[in-house]
Design an enzyme around this catalytic site. Sequence first.
Site, PDB file in Angstrom:
ATOM      1  N   GLU A 160       0.822  -1.217   0.000  1.00  0.00           N
ATOM      2  CA  GLU A 160       0.000   0.000   0.000  1.00  0.00           C
ATOM      3  C   GLU A 160       0.858   1.270   0.000  1.00  0.00           C
ATOM      4  O   GLU A 160       1.156   1.834   1.045  1.00  0.00           O
ATOM      5  CB  GLU A 160      -0.940   0.036   1.220  1.00  0.00           C
ATOM      6  CG  GLU A 160      -1.853   1.265   1.200  1.00  0.00           C
ATOM      7  CD  GLU A 160      -2.748   1.398   2.423  1.00  0.00           C
ATOM      8  OE1 GLU A 160      -3.652   2.241   2.387  1.00  0.00           O
ATOM      9  OE2 GLU A 160      -2.540   0.662   3.408  1.00  0.00           O
TER      10      GLU A 160
ATOM     11  N   LYS B 236      -2.752  -1.983  -2.880  1.00  0.00           N
ATOM     12  CA  LYS B 236      -3.789  -1.091  -2.368  1.00  0.00           C
ATOM     13  C   LYS B 236      -3.353   0.328  -2.698  1.00  0.00           C
ATOM     14  O   LYS B 236      -2.332   0.806  -2.193  1.00  0.00           O
ATOM     15  CB  LYS B 236      -3.986  -1.280  -0.862  1.00  0.00           C
ATOM     16  CG  LYS B 236      -5.082  -0.367  -0.281  1.00  0.00           C
ATOM     17  CD  LYS B 236      -5.520  -0.778   1.112  1.00  0.00           C
ATOM     18  CE  LYS B 236      -6.559   0.195   1.646  1.00  0.00           C
ATOM     19  NZ  LYS B 236      -7.190  -0.235   2.907  1.00  0.00           N
TER      20      LYS B 236
END
Length: 295
Positions: free
Chosen positions: A176, A213
């Site tokens: 992420e 993400k």
Amino acid sequence: MNKEQFDLVKNGKGFIAALDQSGGSTPKALKLYGISEDAYSNEEEMYDLIHEMRTRVMTAPAFNSDSILGAILFEQTMDREVEGKYTPDYLWEEKGVVPFLKVDKGLADEKDGVQLMKPIPNLDELLTRANERNVFGTKMRSVIKEPNAEGIRRVVVQQFEVAKQIIAAGLVPIIEPEVDIHSAEKEKIEALLKEEILNHLAGLSEDQPVMLKLTIPTVDNFYKELIEHPRVVRVVALSGGYTRQEANEKLAANNGLIASFSRGLSEGVSADQSDDEFNKAIADSIQTIYEASIT
């Protein structure tokens, strides 16, 4: 790795719920839920309250595999119980929802326009415990604020180094590198980030699957190559401070990108709602996020 869970995460229709607020973001999450800081006097009481909130979300009738593929948990949540089962087992056995674990220890100070992850000293030990608790994958977050090529490269290098350690432990990492939605040069950052991620994906072998993400891109479908990449199980999107409605609208314009919202999921629910009111609010939230995720 559980093949049934892998297939669900890769091919299922739905989104991933982010229930992983940690020490720094818990007071904010509780406040949005209607519990002010004077309602608890220490960290232990605070974590008890957030677990009650998360339990209420997870046990809501609409929180199930019809709309939700996975849920990201905070380390403490993994070791706590919901209705007599450890949270990961409750999610999978009762709800058909795949459990993930947030493993990062927060962000380092900003340098070169980015915030790397702080060191994760006991990662191997944590991954062993995650396996014992039947967790499927992990998540770790960095933040990018400026289009600084060297800073962005260091974020991606660090993320992939940690990801390989996680893969070696038999888990699927969610990488992420969040792009700050308030950055004046968000689009430029995303171009640099995509190129850097593609370079690193090229270095992975067939048995090294990862998830990504990402902040919803400024240009619709900008992450198409990442979504279609053979090493990428799934690309999920964070709500990043957008309201749920804004995040859903932006998400719906990106085919194949699915939600992994935290604040967006719990918007509109509060501690003083009756169970019927709470369950209805969560059901509405889940429905709108699901619809935006299946475009």
